[in-house]
Design a protein around this motif. Sequence first.
Motif, PDB file in Angstrom:
ATOM      1  N   GLN A  16       0.842  -1.012  -0.174  1.00 48.94           N
ATOM      2  CA  GLN A  16      -0.089  -0.026  -0.121  1.00 48.94           C
ATOM      3  C   GLN A  16       0.966   1.022  -0.038  1.00 48.94           C
ATOM      4  O   GLN A  16       0.663   2.387  -0.607  1.00 48.94           O
ATOM      5  CB  GLN A  16      -0.936  -0.035   1.199  1.00 48.94           C
ATOM      6  CG  GLN A  16      -1.950   1.125   1.419  1.00 48.94           C
ATOM      7  CD  GLN A  16      -2.831   1.199   0.102  1.00 48.94           C
ATOM      8  OE1 GLN A  16      -2.900   0.366  -0.358  1.00 48.94           O
ATOM      9  NE2 GLN A  16      -3.260   2.429  -0.139  1.00 48.94           N
ATOM     10  N   THR A 219     -10.871   4.710  -6.839  1.00 48.32           N
ATOM     11  CA  THR A 219      -9.936   3.832  -6.354  1.00 48.32           C
ATOM     12  C   THR A 219      -9.553   4.603  -5.082  1.00 48.32           C
ATOM     13  O   THR A 219      -9.573   4.060  -3.710  1.00 48.32           O
ATOM     14  CB  THR A 219      -8.548   3.602  -7.275  1.00 48.32           C
ATOM     15  OG1 THR A 219      -9.165   2.871  -8.388  1.00 48.32           O
ATOM     16  CG2 THR A 219      -7.717   2.545  -6.215  1.00 48.32           C
ATOM     17  N   HIS A 221     -11.381   6.417  -3.343  1.00 47.90           N
ATOM     18  CA  HIS A 221     -12.689   6.388  -2.712  1.00 47.90           C
ATOM     19  C   HIS A 221     -12.771   4.872  -1.956  1.00 47.90           C
ATOM     20  O   HIS A 221     -13.810   4.686  -1.326  1.00 47.90           O
ATOM     21  CB  HIS A 221     -13.535   6.989  -3.059  1.00 47.90           C
ATOM     22  CG  HIS A 221     -13.752   8.521  -3.301  1.00 47.90           C
ATOM     23  ND1 HIS A 221     -12.973   9.353  -4.295  1.00 47.90           N
ATOM     24  CD2 HIS A 221     -14.254   9.466  -2.503  1.00 47.90           C
ATOM     25  CE1 HIS A 221     -13.281  10.604  -3.919  1.00 47.90           C
ATOM     26  NE2 HIS A 221     -13.969  10.685  -2.883  1.00 47.90           N
ATOM     27  N   GLY A 222     -12.023   4.092  -2.646  1.00 46.29           N
ATOM     28  CA  GLY A 222     -12.584   2.607  -2.257  1.00 46.29           C
ATOM     29  C   GLY A 222     -13.410   2.120  -3.135  1.00 46.29           C
ATOM     30  O   GLY A 222     -14.029   0.973  -2.669  1.00 46.29           O
ATOM     31  N   GLY A 223     -13.608   2.563  -4.124  1.00 40.08           N
ATOM     32  CA  GLY A 223     -14.732   2.146  -5.039  1.00 40.08           C
ATOM     33  C   GLY A 223     -14.293   1.829  -6.283  1.00 40.08           C
ATOM     34  O   GLY A 223     -12.902   1.531  -6.620  1.00 40.08           O
ATOM     35  N   PRO A 242     -18.258   3.162  -1.538  1.00 35.79           N
ATOM     36  CA  PRO A 242     -18.791   2.973  -0.413  1.00 35.79           C
ATOM     37  C   PRO A 242     -19.326   3.940   0.395  1.00 35.79           C
ATOM     38  O   PRO A 242     -18.869   5.138   0.422  1.00 35.79           O
ATOM     39  CB  PRO A 242     -17.536   2.326   0.462  1.00 35.79           C
ATOM     40  CG  PRO A 242     -16.370   3.121  -0.167  1.00 35.79           C
ATOM     41  CD  PRO A 242     -16.741   3.191  -1.772  1.00 35.79           C
ATOM     42  N   PRO A 246     -13.604   5.645   1.901  1.00 33.21           N
ATOM     43  CA  PRO A 246     -12.508   4.735   1.965  1.00 33.21           C
ATOM     44  C   PRO A 246     -12.504   4.191   3.253  1.00 33.21           C
ATOM     45  O   PRO A 246     -12.280   5.056   4.136  1.00 33.21           O
ATOM     46  CB  PRO A 246     -11.227   5.406   1.275  1.00 33.21           C
ATOM     47  CG  PRO A 246     -11.664   6.714   1.399  1.00 33.21           C
ATOM     48  CD  PRO A 246     -13.017   6.991   1.341  1.00 33.21           C
ATOM     49  N   GLN A 247     -12.404   2.703   3.349  1.00 30.23           N
ATOM     50  CA  GLN A 247     -12.003   2.184   4.626  1.00 30.23           C
ATOM     51  C   GLN A 247     -10.710   2.038   5.115  1.00 30.23           C
ATOM     52  O   GLN A 247      -9.787   1.682   4.205  1.00 30.23           O
ATOM     53  CB  GLN A 247     -12.830   0.886   4.736  1.00 30.23           C
ATOM     54  CG  GLN A 247     -14.296   1.168   4.569  1.00 30.23           C
ATOM     55  CD  GLN A 247     -15.007   2.063   5.575  1.00 30.23           C
ATOM     56  OE1 GLN A 247     -14.688   1.691   6.697  1.00 30.23           O
ATOM     57  NE2 GLN A 247     -15.558   3.058   5.296  1.00 30.23           N
ATOM     58  N   HIS A 249      -7.244   0.325   5.972  1.00 33.21           N
ATOM     59  CA  HIS A 249      -6.548  -1.008   5.567  1.00 33.21           C
ATOM     60  C   HIS A 249      -6.449  -1.772   6.894  1.00 33.21           C
ATOM     61  O   HIS A 249      -6.079  -1.153   7.746  1.00 33.21           O
ATOM     62  CB  HIS A 249      -5.438  -0.908   4.741  1.00 33.21           C
ATOM     63  CG  HIS A 249      -5.671  -0.161   3.292  1.00 33.21           C
ATOM     64  ND1 HIS A 249      -5.946  -0.312   2.185  1.00 33.21           N
ATOM     65  CD2 HIS A 249      -5.575   1.362   3.265  1.00 33.21           C
ATOM     66  CE1 HIS A 249      -6.351   0.273   1.305  1.00 33.21           C
ATOM     67  NE2 HIS A 249      -6.112   1.364   1.970  1.00 33.21           N
TER      68      HIS A 249
END
Length: 250
Positions: A16, A219, A221-223, A242, A246-247, A249
């Motif tokens: 990451q 990406t 935004h975790g989407g 989501p 973004p959640q 990690h």
Amino acid sequence: MVEKILADALGPDDTQLAAEEKQRLLSRLLARLAHEIRNPLSSLAIHVQLLEEDMAQAAPPLKAQAVGRFEIIRSELHRLENLVRQFLSLAAPSSVDLQTIEVAEIAGYVCELLRPEAAARGIEIMLAVPAGLPPLTADPAQLKQALINLVINAIQAIERNGRIDVDVRADPAAAFFLRVSDNGPGVSGEKRSAIFEPFFTTKSEGSGLGLWIVQQIATAHGGVVTVEDRASGGAAFTLQLPLRGPQPHG
Ligand SMILES: Nc1ncnc2c1ncn2[C@@H]1O[C@H](COP(=O)(O)OP(=O)(O)OP(=O)(O)O)[C@@H](O)[C@H]1O
Ligand SMILES: [Mg+2]
């Protein structure tokens, strides 16, 4: 050369941290490139225009020849300006500025913004937002940018006379869906894997960065962003994000 740098920067990421470092590097590179290109570009545009005015006084055969050449020069200048604009919009938001936002407002804003341009080509933009949508945690400027890129693509795909639907919905699995569909030619199977790659374009003045930017934003935004062909013809792009942003990690 730029393509090589981008390809390296966008290669597979082992961690990451490596991914984030690459993202920062890429943003810096793009911002730098955009600024370096912008000044000579505007100077070129001014001088081309002056030259064009000078040429207006030239003898007819020479003048006729110049018209075609100026058209090409102008079109290429537009292409470069477009590229610089995309670079800047990509480089500026290097991190997501998360806020609690009303997606209906953002979607409404983007539709209003692009409606005059669409209308001039006989294209209708229909926005459908159900009542009682939950708020979304996202970066409003980036979400706007992503939606603008999708709707502009839809306008350009239709060219003349058609319809664009912007649909917003949220589902109980805690995801938001923003769907932009058009009744243009659609995206053929072979093109589907290429359109999200940087610099892939089928337009004479395109930079090929629009969808790539949408993907970067998704990406971040975790989407995800996906494309499908509609049964009725045309393309449909869906931005899935989501609800709570973004959640972390791990
Ligand atoms: N709604 C659509 N219908 C059909 N093809 C599309 C659609 N949206 C994108 N494409 C295809 O995907 C390609 C890449 O799109 P992208 O937005 O990344 O770049 P571009 O539109 O060509 O250039 P730019 O966005 O810089 O103006 C387009 O050139 C086009 O061929
Ligand atoms: Mg585009």
